[in-house]
Design an enzyme around this catalytic site. Structure first.
Site, PDB file in Angstrom:
ATOM      1  N   LYS A   1     -38.577  17.834 -18.645  1.00  9.72           N
ATOM      2  CA  LYS A   1     -39.145  18.768 -17.758  1.00  9.72           C
ATOM      3  C   LYS A   1     -40.607  18.491 -17.622  1.00  9.72           C
ATOM      4  CE  LYS A   1     -39.211  24.100 -17.273  1.00  9.72           C
ATOM      5  NZ  LYS A   1     -38.875  25.168 -17.775  1.00  9.72           N
TER       6      LYS A   1
ATOM      7  N   SER B   1     -36.028  28.203 -14.861  1.00  7.61           N
ATOM      8  CA  SER B   1     -36.900  27.395 -14.316  1.00  7.61           C
ATOM      9  C   SER B   1     -36.690  25.874 -14.625  1.00  7.61           C
ATOM     10  CB  SER B   1     -38.469  27.625 -14.610  1.00  7.61           C
ATOM     11  OG  SER B   1     -38.497  27.432 -16.023  1.00  7.61           O
TER      12      SER B   1
ATOM     13  N   SER C   1     -34.886  30.015 -18.979  1.00  6.09           N
ATOM     14  CA  SER C   1     -35.064  29.002 -18.385  1.00  6.09           C
ATOM     15  C   SER C   1     -34.276  27.612 -18.525  1.00  6.09           C
ATOM     16  CB  SER C   1     -36.610  28.664 -18.134  1.00  6.09           C
ATOM     17  OG  SER C   1     -37.003  29.321 -17.187  1.00  6.09           O
TER      18      SER C   1
HETATM   19  N1  GLN Z   1     -36.955  33.593 -14.998  1.00  8.30           N
HETATM   20  C1  GLN Z   1     -37.607  33.721 -16.376  1.00  8.30           C
HETATM   21  C2  GLN Z   1     -39.283  34.007 -15.579  1.00  8.30           C
HETATM   22  O1  GLN Z   1     -39.658  33.898 -14.361  1.00  8.30           O
HETATM   23  C3  GLN Z   1     -37.687  33.027 -17.193  1.00  8.30           C
HETATM   24  C4  GLN Z   1     -38.786  31.762 -16.955  1.00  8.30           C
HETATM   25  C5  GLN Z   1     -38.457  31.180 -18.183  1.00  8.30           C
HETATM   26  O2  GLN Z   1     -37.908  31.097 -19.108  1.00  8.30           O
HETATM   27  N2  GLN Z   1     -39.505  29.940 -18.214  1.00  8.30           N
HETATM   28  O3  GLN Z   1     -40.185  34.437 -16.460  1.00  8.30           O
END
Ligand code: GLN
Length: 469
Positions: free
Chosen positions: A78, A153, A177
């Protein structure tokens, strides 16, 4: 079977027996990326030269009989995790040309085993989002259905594994994410216990919630990667060595809790059906299942979406146009800050900074941030109480199937709702595993298994026991 279809375990066997070389494997994956990445866009950047060199080094180790299980394994990382010498953009314009000056600890550990780094995976900008649509460089498509999002994400990481463009990937999970994209793309994902994996070299988003973890094709592969990347690191004072897991595992002695608050209006009926039938399969194998209550579930999203932006607003203050990355210039210092952040950050990142700054400002701190932290404690107590009775908790990973690209992009609240089953895990700091249990049409359904702190081994054992895993 093609090389890119093999799991880590199968690839390692072939490498050991000399059936193929790490270079063969690497070239096969690079070919796959050439063929598919233009459509799926799982990778933001591919390091062909570096990967080929690493594969040759891996072959050297293998020929000396010194290979570990990850030697020569092609991975996707990532783009918020630093690999020295490669760009590390966090999918943001503000870091478009930023090159990592050192290796994250997880990368250092993978390099010691001579894993191969194919490239950096797309993501929502600074890991803020659930669809990968917030990337500044373009959306990743779900390999199971190109008209749909891969989740976020870590959407690039999940899509790379699902489309066989990497044998495993690393993602980060702050509120779901790793797990959401794993579920949307039909692969395995693990959010480790807070502190089990070093965060050194991960671009900080919400530091009390962030964890790095693996995405893989099988539960067994996720376990292999987790065991290599976990452990105490002097560079991250929140990291600890995981206590060794229980040696014996007997399914018939396991008690699983099903939180009644998780099967509510809003969950897709087909997902509920598949989750219930997966639970039934565990019952048939002798697992004891009982209903439990996590009474503060209703407040988890609200608490998360205060604590997360608050920490994000503090962490992102460092991107000021002077110390890191893009700078828009300006007539004076304030002008430079405003121009840089206005042009360098996308709309979701700006939204979080504003929400967080507001929640932390004097006069509102007690009403929002402090209150959210109190709610966090209540949610933690819910889980502690539940884990007095059960060894693990089963839930859906997502309430809905992967949605169409663009469907929720202009409605941040409906996007936040997708995280309903994942955010509590981060607020509490416990580990959770997701793996595919069924397909409805082309679209996968993920089961989430939540464990006690440092209970990763129970999660892997339970995951491995699922028929077909
Ligand atoms: N969708 C969640 C957010 O936008 C989780 C993001 C993540 O785990 N990085 O905060």
């Amino acid at each position: 079977m093609k090389l890119h279809e093999l799991t880590i375990k199968e690839t390692a066997q072939g490498l050991k027996s000399g059936e193929f070389s790490a270079l063969d494997v690497c070239k096969d994956y690079l070919g796959r990326i050439k063929e598919l990445n233009k459509d799926i866009f799982a990778y933001l950047s591919v390091d062909e030269k570096g990967a080929l060199k690493q594969a040759e080094e891996a072959d050297g180790l293998i020929s000396k009989g010194k290979a570990g299980i990850l030697t020569g394994m092609p991975s996707a990382i990532k783009d918020n995790i630093m690999v020295c010498g490669l760009k590390c953009t966090s999918a943001s314009k503000i870091l478009e040309n930023y090159v990592a000056p050192y290796d994250a600890t997880v990368i250092k550990k993978l390099k010691e085993k001579k894993a191969v780094f194919l490239g950096k995976a797309n993501m929502d900008e600074f890991a803020m989002g659930s669809s990968t649509e917030n990337s500044a460089f373009g959306v990743t498509k779900n390999p199971r259905d190109l008209s749909r999002v891969p989740g976020g994400s870590s959407g690039g990481s999940a899509a790379a594994v699902a489309s066989n463009m990497a044998v495993f990937a690393l993602g980060s999970d702050t509120g779901g994410s790793i797990r959401l994209p794993a579920a949307f793309c039909g692969v395995v994902g693990l959010k480790p216990t807070y502190g089990a994996v070093s965060r050194y070299g991960l671009t900080a988003f919400a530091s009390s919630l962030d964890q790095i973890g693996p995405l893989a094709k099988t539960v067994e592969d996720a376990k292999i990667v987790f065991e290599v990347i976990s452990g105490k690191d002097p560079m991250d004072s929140t990291s600890v060595d995981s206590p060794a897991g229980a040696k014996e595992f007997d399914l018939k002695k396991i008690k699983v809790g099903i939180p009644k608050e998780y099967f509510i209006k809003g969950i897709d009926a087909k997902i509920e059906e598949e989750i219930r039938s997966a639970i039934k399969k565990y019952e048939d194998m002798g697992v004891k299942v009982e209903e439990i209550s996590l009474p503060h579930t209703d407040y988890a999203l609200a608490a998360y979406y205060i604590i997360n932006p608050s920490e994000a607003s503090a962490n992102l203050a460092r991107f000021d146009g002077i110390r890191y990355g893009y700078s828009a210039g300006g007539k004076d210092l304030l002008d430079l800050y405003m121009e840089t952040k206005g042009k360098g950050f996308g709309p979701e990142v700006r939204r979080r900074i504003m929400l967080g700054t507001y929640a932390l400002s004097s006069g509102y701190y007690d009403a929002y941030y402090l209150r959210a932290q109190k709610v966090r404690t209540l949610i933690k107590k819910d889980f502690e109480k539940a884990f007095e009775k059960v060894d693990a908790i089963f839930t859906p990973t997502s309430p809905i199937f992967p949605f169409k690209i663009g469907e929720k992009a202009s409605d941040p609240l409906s996007m936040y709702l997708v995280d309903i089953y994942t955010v509590s895990v981060n607020l509490v700091g416990v580990p959770a595993l997701t793996f595919p249990i069924a397909k409805v049409g082309n679209l996968p359904v993920g089961l989430q298994i939540i464990g006690k702190p440092f209970g990763e081994s129970t999660l892997f054992n339970l995951g491995n026991a699922f028929p077909g895993n």
